[in-house]
Structure formats: structure tokens, C-alpha cells
Design an enzyme around this catalytic site. Structure first.
Site, PDB file in Angstrom:
ATOM      1  N   LYS A 166       0.490  -2.676  15.886  1.00  0.00           N
ATOM      2  CA  LYS A 166       0.875  -4.230  15.635  1.00  0.00           C
ATOM      3  C   LYS A 166       1.468  -4.837  16.761  1.00  0.00           C
ATOM      4  O   LYS A 166       1.095  -5.812  17.062  1.00  0.00           O
ATOM      5  CB  LYS A 166       1.477  -4.224  14.112  1.00  0.00           C
ATOM      6  CG  LYS A 166       0.571  -3.948  13.051  1.00  0.00           C
ATOM      7  CD  LYS A 166       1.479  -3.532  11.767  1.00  0.00           C
ATOM      8  CE  LYS A 166       0.607  -3.033  10.699  1.00  0.00           C
ATOM      9  NZ  LYS A 166       1.320  -2.645   9.553  1.00  0.00           N
ATOM     10  N   GLN A 171       7.398  -2.236   7.435  1.00  0.00           N
ATOM     11  CA  GLN A 171       6.212  -1.202   7.258  1.00  0.00           C
ATOM     12  C   GLN A 171       6.566  -0.393   5.787  1.00  0.00           C
ATOM     13  O   GLN A 171       7.865   0.032   5.669  1.00  0.00           O
ATOM     14  CB  GLN A 171       6.302  -0.150   8.365  1.00  0.00           C
ATOM     15  CG  GLN A 171       5.084   0.676   8.221  1.00  0.00           C
ATOM     16  CD  GLN A 171       3.607  -0.008   8.320  1.00  0.00           C
ATOM     17  OE1 GLN A 171       3.553  -1.335   8.940  1.00  0.00           O
ATOM     18  NE2 GLN A 171       2.627   0.550   7.751  1.00  0.00           N
ATOM     19  N   ASP A 229       2.797 -10.610   5.337  1.00  0.00           N
ATOM     20  CA  ASP A 229       2.122  -9.444   4.648  1.00  0.00           C
ATOM     21  C   ASP A 229       1.798  -9.898   3.282  1.00  0.00           C
ATOM     22  O   ASP A 229       0.882  -9.331   2.703  1.00  0.00           O
ATOM     23  CB  ASP A 229       3.124  -8.517   4.070  1.00  0.00           C
ATOM     24  CG  ASP A 229       3.294  -7.075   5.033  1.00  0.00           C
ATOM     25  OD1 ASP A 229       2.034  -6.552   5.532  1.00  0.00           O
ATOM     26  OD2 ASP A 229       4.338  -6.472   5.212  1.00  0.00           O
TER      27      ASP A 229
HETATM   28  N1  GUN Z   1       1.680   0.241   4.773  1.00  0.00           N
HETATM   29  C1  GUN Z   1       0.325   0.195   4.881  1.00  0.00           C
HETATM   30  N2  GUN Z   1      -0.137  -1.086   4.991  1.00  0.00           N
HETATM   31  C2  GUN Z   1       0.641  -1.927   5.181  1.00  0.00           C
HETATM   32  C3  GUN Z   1       0.568  -3.441   5.277  1.00  0.00           C
HETATM   33  O1  GUN Z   1      -0.351  -3.969   5.293  1.00  0.00           O
HETATM   34  N3  GUN Z   1       1.811  -3.916   5.355  1.00  0.00           N
HETATM   35  C4  GUN Z   1       2.913  -3.334   5.404  1.00  0.00           C
HETATM   36  N4  GUN Z   1       4.258  -3.850   5.697  1.00  0.00           N
HETATM   37  N5  GUN Z   1       3.055  -1.799   5.156  1.00  0.00           N
HETATM   38  C5  GUN Z   1       1.848  -1.330   5.041  1.00  0.00           C
END
Ligand code: GUN
Length: 296
Positions: free
Chosen positions: A54, A98, A121
Site C-alpha cells: 500500500k 491494518q 477503509d
Molecule cells: N485487512 C485485510 N483487508 C483489510 C483492509 O481492507 N483494510 C485494513 N485496514 N485491514 C485489512
């Protein structure tokens, strides 16, 4: 037997990212460099890979990119303090912590601490409500947004279709169901989960089947109606001694047996996975635009 359309998430994601690059340059020209902060607590290898990817994509598109890696022992209060600092940082338009964090962290409280205007998110209750209300100023969770984009660009008509979502998580299952039933999509939606009776029977009704459970190869050929569209959200690591890493990635769908029955299917890897990051970049641009609106 037929040859299904194999939906190329990598190609679709690349096209979305190119749009993002153009928009980022236009915003930067106006004095607003879009900024995203990603935070990871602990040393889960998959989480570290995702967060690294990311941050790299951000930098590659010309965004301001902040990556914060915190040790497993980080306390709730320390993590809240990191979030508060990012909320107050004008160079940061999007904040992502995350998931999943280590067990001692109360994730719900962390999510609520994120400024909803920076919650790229779409996990904050304010954004969950906006999704239910179909308010476009909210942030749509990246993975389900990516699935909708794949359906759209593949020319799959959701209007009046029977859609079955397997999985009821706040990250994928629930927002996915809301998107499919929204007035933009008009599907008839069933949310199935581990306690559903006759899961194979429910799945067999689906014109569009979305698998988001995190169980390798769970969806078998006899769960799928001939001609269905299958979107596989699972990214499962399974041991494989023939690989240098010692593992390979597989989805929630038994691809080899299911694919020949489908009209269209997403592969793993290279299906939904790349879309999540692309939609995150789009959400960050939306945040930068909305936060800076008065300055434009
Ligand atoms: N863990 C798995 N997918 C995601 C996501 O889209 N965002 C976040 N913050 N954690 C994740």
C-alpha cells in the site's frame, strides 16, 4: 464445459491506478498532495506485505506516503496516540490501521478514534451508516468496492440478479451485500455464513456468488449454478514445499473444478487482491478532495 471469462483484476487495477495518478497530479498542481498513512502493529507476515505494498503504491502515484510499523507490545493508548497525531496532521488525508491487530488491542475503539473524514477503509460507524444510506460522501470499504468495479467493467448485469455473499465480516461480507442491494446495483442479496443451513444449496441459487470466508477451496463445483459469476475474495496461504516461500496462495473457491461451470470467475492471485489497493488509492483521493474542498 465452457470457457469462462477470467476476470483480470491486475489489468483493471492498473487502469484505476492510472486514473489515480492523473488525478493526484491535478490535485498536487493545486497545492494539495494527497497523503495516506498506513499503520501496522505486530509482525504478521501477510499484514506486513499488504502494508508495504500500500505504501509503495502510494509513493509510486506521487502521493505523500507515511508507513508506521509498531511492535506487537504497543499498548492501546500508544496506538490511540498515533491515530490522534495522524488525525491532526494536515498532510495526511487517509488513515488505515491494518487489520487484524494483536489480540490485546481493542480494534473497535481504534476505528472509532479515526477521523471519519480520513477513514479511507470505510470502517468507522459514520461511514458504515453512509454506505447503508447510499450517501456518496462516505467511504466504501476497498475490497467490496473493488469487487463491484470488477463486475461493472466485466459487463455483468446485477439488476434483478440473485447474489449470494458468503461471509458476514465488516471488511467484506456486510458492505458487499449493501453495495449489491443498493439502487446502483439492484441485486437480490442473501448473506450466508458458517452457521447457514445448507450452504451449498443457498450458493446454488446464485447468479453472482461472492466468497469471502477465508477457507481455502471451500466452494466446490456442485455449489455453483452453471453460468454463474464467481468472485473469490479469499487470499489463503497454504503450505507448499515445492515453492521457495514454502507456501502458495489459494482462494475460497476450488478454482480448477469451479471455473469450467462459470460464465466468469476471478483467479487467485490476480483477481480481487490487486483491486483492494487500487480502491484504497481512489478513496484517499476522495478524502483529499473532500477535506480540501474549501481550498479548491
Ligand atoms: N485487512 C485485510 N483487508 C483489510 C483492509 O481492507 N483494510 C485494513 N485496514 N485491514 C485489512
Amino acid at each position: 464445459m465452457n470457457t469462462p471469462l477470467i476476470i483480470d483484476g491486475k489489468a483493471v487495477a492498473a487502469a484505476v491506478l492510472e486514473e489515480c495518478r492523473v488525478e493526484a497530479a491535478a490535485l498536487t498542481e493545486k497545492g494539495i498532495t494527497p497523503g495516506l498513512a498506513v499503520v501496522v502493529v505486530g509482525d504478521d507476515p501477510a499484514s506486513k506485505v499488504y502494508v508495504g505494498s500500500k505504501a509503495r503504491t502510494c509513493a509510486d502515484l506521487g502521493f505523500h506516503s507515511v508507513k508506521i510499523e509498531l511492535p506487537t507490545e504497543t499498548t492501546q493508548e500508544e496506538l490511540l496516540e498515533v491515530v490522534r497525531k495522524l488525525n491532526a496532521d494536515p498532510a495526511v488525508h487517509g488513515i488505515l490501521v491494518q487489520s487484524p491487530p494483536p489480540k490485546h488491542i481493542n480494534e473497535e475503539e481504534i476505528i472509532r478514534a479515526i477521523d471519519p473524514r480520513k477513514d479511507v477503509d470505510g470502517f468507522h460507524p459514520e461511514n458504515v451508516a453512509k454506505l447503508a444510506l447510499e450517501d456518496p460522501t462516505g467511504f466504501v470499504p476497498c475490497t467490496p468496492a473493488g469487487c463491484m468495479k470488477l463486475l461493472e467493467v466485466s459487463g455483468i448485469d446485477t439488476n434483478g440478479a440473485e447474489a449470494v455473499v458468503i461471509g458476514r465480516s465488516m471488511i467484506v461480507g456486510k458492505p458487499m451485500a449493501l453495495l449489491l442491494v443498493s439502487k446502483n446495483s439492484n441485486a437480490t442479496v442473501t448473506i450466508a455464513h458458517s452457521r447457514s443451513k445448507d450452504l451449498p444449496g443457498i450458493c446454488r441459487r446464485a447468479d453472482i456468488l461472492i466468497a469471502a470466508v477465508g477457507r481455502p477451496d471451500m466452494v466446490k463445483a456442485d455449489w455453483v449454478k452453471p453460468g454463474a459469476v464467481v468472485i473469490d475474495v479469499g487470499i489463503n496461504r497454504v503450505e507448499d514445499s515445492s515453492k521457495k516461500s514454502g507456501y502458495r496462495l489459494t482462494g475460497d473457491v476450488a478454482y480448477d473444478e469451479v471455473a469450467p461451470k462459470c460464465a466468469a470467475i476471478t483467479p487467485v492471485p490476480g483477481g480481487v487482491g490487486p483491486m483492494t489497493i487500487a480502491m484504497l488509492m481512489k478513496n484517499t483521493l476522495q478524502a483529499a478532495r473532500q477535506i480540501s474542498n474549501s481550498k479548491l
